[in-house]
Design an enzyme around this catalytic site. Structure first.
Site, PDB file in Angstrom:
ATOM      1  N   ASP A 170       2.838 -37.891  -8.018  1.00 35.77           N
ATOM      2  CA  ASP A 170       3.252 -38.885  -9.023  1.00 35.77           C
ATOM      3  C   ASP A 170       3.576 -40.217  -8.343  1.00 35.77           C
ATOM      4  OD1 ASP A 170       5.360 -37.503  -7.864  1.00 35.77           O
ATOM      5  OD2 ASP A 170       6.601 -37.427  -9.664  1.00 35.77           O
ATOM      6  N   ASP A 200      -9.366 -35.640  -8.072  1.00 38.02           N
ATOM      7  CA  ASP A 200     -10.170 -36.104  -9.214  1.00 38.02           C
ATOM      8  C   ASP A 200      -9.458 -37.265  -9.900  1.00 38.02           C
ATOM      9  OD1 ASP A 200     -12.169 -36.079 -11.255  1.00 38.02           O
ATOM     10  OD2 ASP A 200     -10.731 -35.052 -12.549  1.00 38.02           O
ATOM     11  N   LYS A 247       2.352 -31.810  -4.524  1.00 36.33           N
ATOM     12  CA  LYS A 247       3.472 -31.739  -5.471  1.00 36.33           C
ATOM     13  C   LYS A 247       4.394 -30.634  -4.957  1.00 36.33           C
ATOM     14  CE  LYS A 247       5.585 -32.892  -9.354  1.00 36.33           C
ATOM     15  NZ  LYS A 247       6.232 -34.207  -9.543  1.00 36.33           N
ATOM     16  N   ASP A 276     -10.307 -41.654  -9.537  1.00 36.78           N
ATOM     17  CA  ASP A 276     -10.606 -42.587 -10.639  1.00 36.78           C
ATOM     18  C   ASP A 276      -9.632 -43.763 -10.619  1.00 36.78           C
ATOM     19  OD1 ASP A 276     -12.720 -41.059 -11.629  1.00 36.78           O
ATOM     20  OD2 ASP A 276     -12.097 -41.345 -13.715  1.00 36.78           O
ATOM     21  N   TYR A 289     -10.060 -25.929 -10.379  1.00 38.42           N
ATOM     22  CA  TYR A 289     -11.451 -25.976 -10.828  1.00 38.42           C
ATOM     23  C   TYR A 289     -12.146 -24.621 -10.716  1.00 38.42           C
ATOM     24  CZ  TYR A 289     -11.796 -31.031 -11.345  1.00 38.42           C
ATOM     25  OH  TYR A 289     -11.666 -32.322 -11.770  1.00 38.42           O
TER      26      TYR A 289
HETATM   27  C1  IPM Z   1     -15.893 -36.129 -10.633  1.00 38.27           C
HETATM   28  C2  IPM Z   1     -16.067 -35.746 -12.074  1.00 38.27           C
HETATM   29  C3  IPM Z   1     -16.213 -34.243 -12.169  1.00 38.27           C
HETATM   30  C4  IPM Z   1     -14.969 -33.613 -11.584  1.00 38.27           C
HETATM   31  C5  IPM Z   1     -16.476 -33.709 -13.583  1.00 38.27           C
HETATM   32  C6  IPM Z   1     -17.682 -34.387 -14.217  1.00 38.27           C
HETATM   33  C7  IPM Z   1     -16.616 -32.217 -13.608  1.00 38.27           C
HETATM   34  O1  IPM Z   1     -14.987 -36.208 -12.826  1.00 38.27           O
HETATM   35  O2  IPM Z   1     -16.839 -35.889  -9.848  1.00 38.27           O
HETATM   36  O3  IPM Z   1     -14.853 -36.667 -10.279  1.00 38.27           O
HETATM   37  O4  IPM Z   1     -13.952 -33.491 -12.284  1.00 38.27           O
HETATM   38  O5  IPM Z   1     -14.987 -33.257 -10.418  1.00 38.27           O
HETATM   39 MG    MG Z   2     -13.614 -37.369 -11.733  1.00 35.60          MG
END
Ligand code: IPM
Ligand code: MG
Length: 368
Positions: free
Chosen positions: A233, A257, A200, A261, A143
């Protein structure tokens, strides 16, 4: 009377609607516990681009630094989507404030509310007992590494013709791994005493260093915590295979990240998940979900993740654990009574139990 200043960043999309409910709840617990919260609003993301040309104006940084804590809703939307590297993007606001405030620890708890257990796409026996905490490194890695997109006169197109090239760099320094490892082990000590470190290491040099440093910190400072290494993975697979086995999951920025999710989806209700981003100074709290531009302005967004991020704020920034517990109990009670916003309703939800954003905030306040 104790008094705290909160920098509010409503951002874009449903942001302004849900943050209003966060403040409503904060004011209500404040009244109950004799704590005053003062608010200062600032611009971040798309709304900041529209007003000032940049996603993270200097005035926003100053407002955040002045505050005792930052409450963020969400940024982004199709209006500002672009692949042009010269155009500002809302996400730059988010990344900018994380970096500027030194928020290297991102805590993303994943818990199942019993009333919503059916929302998961996984079988009930797989989801039963899921209670994990993702500890994501938030200010390093891909990032924030050097990156570039450029035009190469020879070699980047088909058959050696001219074309575009681009790269991003994944770099970590030892102290960055050390401090996030410490955060993970400390979190595990207060929980079930188990850490999975995700990397990894079979491919990446950063991961091999990560693994070495995590083990050193473990052996020297936290030998009583159980530590497991897992390749990313495999972790992606195990998270849906046996999610209840995880307690604390620590990983670098990009893996965190993606895995957060995935972990959020275990619950089936992303609209319920909060997060805390901590550094050495002012901390920031935000829902794990995005700005949901498709439903913005309709008053139907789920404010509970925002409200639960207020819970985290009370715990981590102000050590008001009793007030934080109240919020969690209130949210649980509202759900147990069957109240739902549209996103967490199902076919069995009676229409009169489906409520909008403000009504959901009111229900939580009524149960405090
Ligand atoms: C998160 C989001 C952010 C990230 C984006 C919106 C830049 O996906 O907070 O997880 O990737 O960190
Ligand atoms: Mg995210």
């Amino acid at each position: 009377m104790r008094s705290y200043s909160i920098c509010l960043l409503p951002g874009d999309g449903i942001g302004p609607e849900i943050i209003a409910e966060g403040c409503k709840v904060l004011d209500a617990v404040g009244a109950k516990y004799g704590v005053e919260f003062r608010y200062e609003e600032a611009l971040l993301g798309g709304c900041a681009i529209d007003a000032t040309g940049t996603a993270f104006p200097e005035t926003t940084l100053e407002a955040a630094q002045r505050a005792d804590a930052v409450l963020l809703a969400a940024v982004g939307g199709p209006k500002w989507d672009t692949t042009d590297p010269t155009k500002p993007r809302p996400e730059q606001g988010l990344l900018g404030i994380r970096k500027a405030l030194g928020l290297y620890t991102n805590l993303r708890p994943v818990q199942i509310f019993a009333a919503l257990a059916d929302a998961s796409t996984l079988k009930p026996e797989v989801v039963d007992g899921v209670d994990l905490m993702i500890v994501r490194e938030l200010t390093g890695g891909l990032y924030f590494g050097a990156r570039e997109r450029f035009y190469d006169e020879a070699g980047a197109g088909t058959d050696g013709a001219a074309g575009q090239r681009a790269y991003d760099t994944l770099e970590y320094r030892e102290y960055e791994v050390e401090r996030i490892a410490r955060q993970a082990f400390e979190a595990a000590r207060k929980r079930r005493g188990r850490v999975h470190s995700i990397d990894k290491a079979n491919v990446l040099e950063t991961s091999r260093m990560w693994r070495e440093v995590v083990h050193r910190v473990h052996d020297e400072e936290f030998p009583e915590v159980e530590l497991f290494d897992m390749l990313v993975d495999n972790a992606a697979m195990q998270l849906i295979n046996r999610p209840a086995d995880f307690d604390v999951v620590v990983t670098e920025n990009m893996f965190g990240d993606i895995l957060s999710d995935e972990a959020a989806q275990i619950t089936g209700s992303l609209g319920m998940l909060a997060s805390a981003s901590l550094g050495d100074g002012t901390a920031l709290y935000e829902p794990s979900h995005g700005s949901a531009p498709d439903i913005a302005g309709q008053g139907i967004a789920n404010p509970l993740a925002q409200i639960l991020s207020v819970e985290m704020m009370l715990r981590y920034s102000f050590a008001l654990d009793a007030a934080a517990d109240d919020i969690r109990r209130a949210v649980t009670a509202v759900l147990d009574e069957g109240w739902r916003t549209g996103d967490i309703a199902d076919v069995a939800t009676p229409a009169e139990r489906i409520v909008g954003t403000a009504a959901m905030g009111d229900l939580v306040v009524a149960h405090l």
